[in-house]
Design an enzyme around this catalytic site. Structure first.
Site, PDB file in Angstrom:
ATOM      1  N   TYR A  65      75.216   8.420 -47.386  1.00 29.24           N
ATOM      2  CA  TYR A  65      75.616   7.844 -48.676  1.00 29.24           C
ATOM      3  C   TYR A  65      76.777   8.636 -49.279  1.00 29.24           C
ATOM      4  CZ  TYR A  65      75.202   5.782 -53.329  1.00 29.24           C
ATOM      5  OH  TYR A  65      75.464   5.131 -54.513  1.00 29.24           O
TER       6      TYR A  65
ATOM      7  N   SER B 260      80.476   6.426 -57.049  1.00 28.74           N
ATOM      8  CA  SER B 260      79.296   7.144 -57.511  1.00 28.74           C
ATOM      9  C   SER B 260      79.704   8.577 -57.834  1.00 28.74           C
ATOM     10  CB  SER B 260      78.216   7.133 -56.429  1.00 28.74           C
ATOM     11  OG  SER B 260      77.173   8.046 -56.728  1.00 28.74           O
TER      12      SER B 260
END
Length: 246
Positions: free
Chosen positions: A115, A102
């Site tokens: 995350y 990501s």
């Protein structure tokens, strides 16, 4: 590939697809499933680590088990899947390992510490593995790191940046991300960030002082972009608890 204005035409071929259910956060499950794949299908030459979860809570409000789950699925699982399939790739000096990380594995934002930590871990794992393969002169095994911006899958529904900037940085369509990732894999590209602006943000984060990065985040509205998403998750949780009488 078809020309402009024409649909892509795929050659007719009889393909067979096998599916397996596996909790990638549990290494025993990964190893057992990998063994089944080898017996029933054959050796795996392309490994795509794509599984991802998010807790959707501020750090001090997040249950420890959800933090552990995020780390296990988003980061630790890459170790187990790679250990399961890399040995045969090394033996054959042939294969491709794809890490779908990501943009939040390259630069972070507030409110999603678990995350970001897991994606930074995935990026670090991928880069170290790539260096190890190069050091071992296993040039037949390729690696590709995929770092997309926010993808419109519903995973981060509610995430908002500054409204004046949003038209220039809308959530990416999943189909677009897949096409970009596939192009990178087929051309043995070591890394791809989508959109290309993410390269600039990563570069600026690397050279600017932290306070300057904070100012840049505030200008973009990226400093608290996850707060609406977290608020929605919290509201949904409260509604479920009220509905179930908890």
């Amino acid at each position: 590939l078809a020309g402009d204005g024409e649909k892509d035409v795929l050659p007719h071929c009889n393909l067979q697809v096998y599916t397996y259910t596996c909790d990638v956060g549990k290494r025993e499950n990964v190893y057992l499933t990998a063994e089944r794949v080898r017996k029933e299908v054959g050796e795996v030459s392309v490994l795509v680590n794509n599984a991802g979860v998010v807790s959707g809570h501020h750090l001090l409000e997040c249950p420890d088990e959800l933090i552990e789950r995020t780390m296990m699925v988003n980061c630790h699982a890459h170790f187990w899947t790679t250990k399961a399939f890399l040995p045969k790739m090394l033996e054959m000096n042939h294969g491709h390992i794809v890490t779908v990380a990501s943009s939040l594995g390259l630069f972070s934002t507030a409110g999603v510490e678990d995350y970001c930590a897991s994606k930074f871990g995935a990026v670090g794992f991928h880069e170290s593995l790539s260096h190890e393969l190069k050091a071992a002169e296993k040039d037949g095994i390729k690696t590709t790191l995929v770092c997309p911006y926010l993808v419109d899958t519903g995973m981060f529904r509610g995430c908002r940046i500054r409204k004046e900037i949003e038209p220039f940085l809308p959530p990416l369509k999943p189909e677009y991300c897949v096409k970009q990732a596939m192009r990178a894999i087929l051309t043995d590209q070591p890394m791809i960030c989508t959109p290309r602006l993410m390269y600039m943000v990563t570069f600026m984060k690397s050279i600017l002082p932290f306070e300057a990065v904070v100012c840049m985040y505030r200008f973009l509205g990226a400093d608290k972009c996850m707060y609406p998403f977290i608020a929605q998750r919290k509201q949904a949780t409260n509604n479920n608890e009220a509905k179930n009488g908890i």
